[in-house]
Design an enzyme around this catalytic site. Structure first.
Site, short mmCIF file in Angstrom:
data_model
loop_
_atom_site.label_atom_id
_atom_site.label_comp_id
_atom_site.label_asym_id
_atom_site.label_seq_id
_atom_site.Cartn_x
_atom_site.Cartn_y
_atom_site.Cartn_z
N CYS A 132 -11.25 2.99 -0.69
CA CYS A 132 -9.95 3.46 -0.20
C CYS A 132 -9.65 2.69 1.07
CB CYS A 132 -10.04 4.96 0.10
SG CYS A 132 -8.56 5.61 0.90
N THR A 133 -8.39 2.29 1.19
CA THR A 133 -7.97 1.48 2.33
C THR A 133 -8.33 2.09 3.68
OG1 THR A 133 -5.88 2.62 2.03
CG2 THR A 133 -6.00 0.34 1.28
N HIS A 134 -8.37 3.42 3.75
CA HIS A 134 -8.55 4.08 5.04
C HIS A 134 -10.01 4.16 5.49
CE1 HIS A 134 -4.49 5.23 4.21
NE2 HIS A 134 -4.39 5.95 5.31
N ASP B 157 0.87 -1.18 0.00
CA ASP B 157 0.00 0.00 0.00
C ASP B 157 0.91 1.23 0.00
OD1 ASP B 157 -2.38 1.58 0.29
OD2 ASP B 157 -1.90 1.83 2.40
N SER B 158 0.32 2.37 -0.30
CA SER B 158 1.07 3.61 -0.24
C SER B 158 1.52 3.90 1.20
CB SER B 158 0.20 4.76 -0.74
OG SER B 158 -1.01 4.77 -0.03
N TYR C 101 -0.59 8.45 -2.44
CA TYR C 101 -0.60 8.22 -3.89
C TYR C 101 -1.84 8.88 -4.52
CZ TYR C 101 2.91 4.39 -3.66
OH TYR C 101 4.04 3.63 -3.50
N GLY C 102 -2.87 9.09 -3.69
CA GLY C 102 -4.19 9.45 -4.20
C GLY C 102 -4.27 10.75 -4.97
N GLU D 162 -5.93 8.77 9.44
CA GLU D 162 -4.56 8.62 9.95
C GLU D 162 -4.38 9.34 11.28
OE1 GLU D 162 -1.17 8.58 7.70
OE2 GLU D 162 -2.03 7.09 6.34
N CYS E 202 -3.77 -1.23 -2.07
CA CYS E 202 -4.06 0.19 -2.24
C CYS E 202 -5.05 0.36 -3.40
CB CYS E 202 -2.75 0.90 -2.56
SG CYS E 202 -2.90 2.63 -2.92
N ASN E 203 -6.18 1.00 -3.14
CA ASN E 203 -7.16 1.22 -4.21
C ASN E 203 -6.57 2.04 -5.35
OD1 ASN E 203 -10.29 0.60 -3.36
ND2 ASN E 203 -8.92 0.76 -1.64
N THR E 204 -5.80 3.07 -4.99
CA THR E 204 -5.25 3.96 -6.01
C THR E 204 -4.29 3.18 -6.93
OG1 THR E 204 -5.44 5.79 -4.46
CG2 THR E 204 -4.02 6.12 -6.35
N1 DGL Z 1 -4.03 3.69 0.03
C1 DGL Z 1 -4.70 4.71 -0.71
C2 DGL Z 1 -5.94 4.11 -1.38
O1 DGL Z 1 -6.46 3.10 -0.97
C3 DGL Z 1 -5.11 5.87 0.17
C4 DGL Z 1 -3.94 6.71 0.64
C5 DGL Z 1 -3.22 7.40 -0.50
O2 DGL Z 1 -3.75 8.36 -1.07
O3 DGL Z 1 -2.10 6.99 -0.78
O4 DGL Z 1 -6.42 4.66 -2.34
#
Ligand code: DGL
Length: 267
Positions: A185-187, A11-12, A43-44, A153, A74-76
């Site tokens: 999104c993971t968060h 993940d990012s 990364y988003g 976060e 990571c979704n992105t």
């Molecule tokens: N992990 C990213 C996602 O799931 C979220 C955090 C980011 O923007 O890197 O899209």
């Protein structure tokens, strides 16, 4: 046959620990090598070129660590780099978009699905494309929610400010009468309670973590690569910045304390 090689997860940053948690619960014998690119998160809001470059570097790292399969938690990165990763890697690569999309299509009753995610994920339309392939009748409404990552976060998981930001992002989706909402999104699973309070009553939330874990299990079963040794798997974490914050905040995402977090200086 027992394949004791680890599953690589990246993940990012630390959000992908929600996926690691689901993997550990479904596949407790599997070891996991987790890579969080904490020096380069988020990364988003980055370009697709950079997201692809970073993702390929991390995949090489995980392959060097003998991963038998890579989960793009990571979704992105899944939205923008999955094709490149699958072409590049010599092992299977599973992203979070397709399992989440399939779960949403199965769940909706009125064929109207909402998607929330980072700016990059929402602009890519990756969820829309995945769902259209499954059911051409599906209508979608989406919204980028860039403030939700820092809120999660920082542990602002409830309260007036968080409620008001979530309400601002979700109002247009509620007005569009979605009955299913993908937490893309993971968060966002950490903000599930606030999100559940702000959506229309009948709306069902889709968190792709457990759907991804099931897809991983199926892949390992199909390829005869499950670790069927009767021994609990290890979680080893690598990050690209000092591990302090990752260890601290990551516990909330993983649901348990972690050790073995190491910093990688040049990837
Ligand atoms: N992990 C990213 C996602 O799931 C979220 C955090 C980011 O923007 O890197 O899209």
């Amino acid at each position: 046959m027992a394949d004791s090689r680890p599953i690589g997860v990246f993940d990012s940053g630390l959000g992908g620990l929600t996926v690691a948690k689901a993997l550990r619960s479904l596949l407790p014998n599997e070891s996991i090598v987790y890579f969080g690119d904490t020096a380069r998160v988020p990364y988003g809001n980055k370009s697709s070129e950079l997201i692809k470059e970073y993702s390929l570097e991390i995949a090489d790292f995980l392959m060097k660590h003998d991963a038998k399969l890579i989960v793009v938690a990571c979704n992105t990165a899944s939205a923008l780099a999955l094709d490149e990763l699958q072409q590049h890697c010599t092992i299977p690569v599973i992203g979070v978009i397709n399992p989440g999309a399939a779960e949403a299509v199965k769940t909706t009753r009125n064929n109207h699905i909402g998607i929330i995610g980072t700016v990059a994920t929402i602009s890519s339309k990756a969820y829309e494309k995945a769902m259209e392939d499954l059911n051409a009748e599906i209508q979608t409404s989406s919204h980028a929610c860039p403030l939700l990552v820092p809120l999660a976060e920082e542990g602002w998981l409830e309260g007036e400010v968080t409620n008001s930001i979530v309400n601002h992002y979700l109002s247009p989706l509620n007005n569009n009468k979605i009955d299913t909402l993908i937490l893309g999104c993971t968060h966002y699973p950490l903000l599930k309670d606030v999100i559940a309070n702000q959506v229309n009553d009948e709306t069902i939330l889709i968190d792709s973590a457990s759907a991804v874990a099931r897809a991983v299990k199926k892949n390992l079963l199909d390829t005869n690569q499950l670790n069927d040794m009767d021994e609990k798997g290890r979680l080893t974490c690598f990050v690209t910045d000092i591990p302090m914050r990752f260890e601290d905040v990551g516990q909330r995402f993983l649901g348990s304390p972690m050790d073995h977090v190491q910093t990688v200086h040049d990837i």
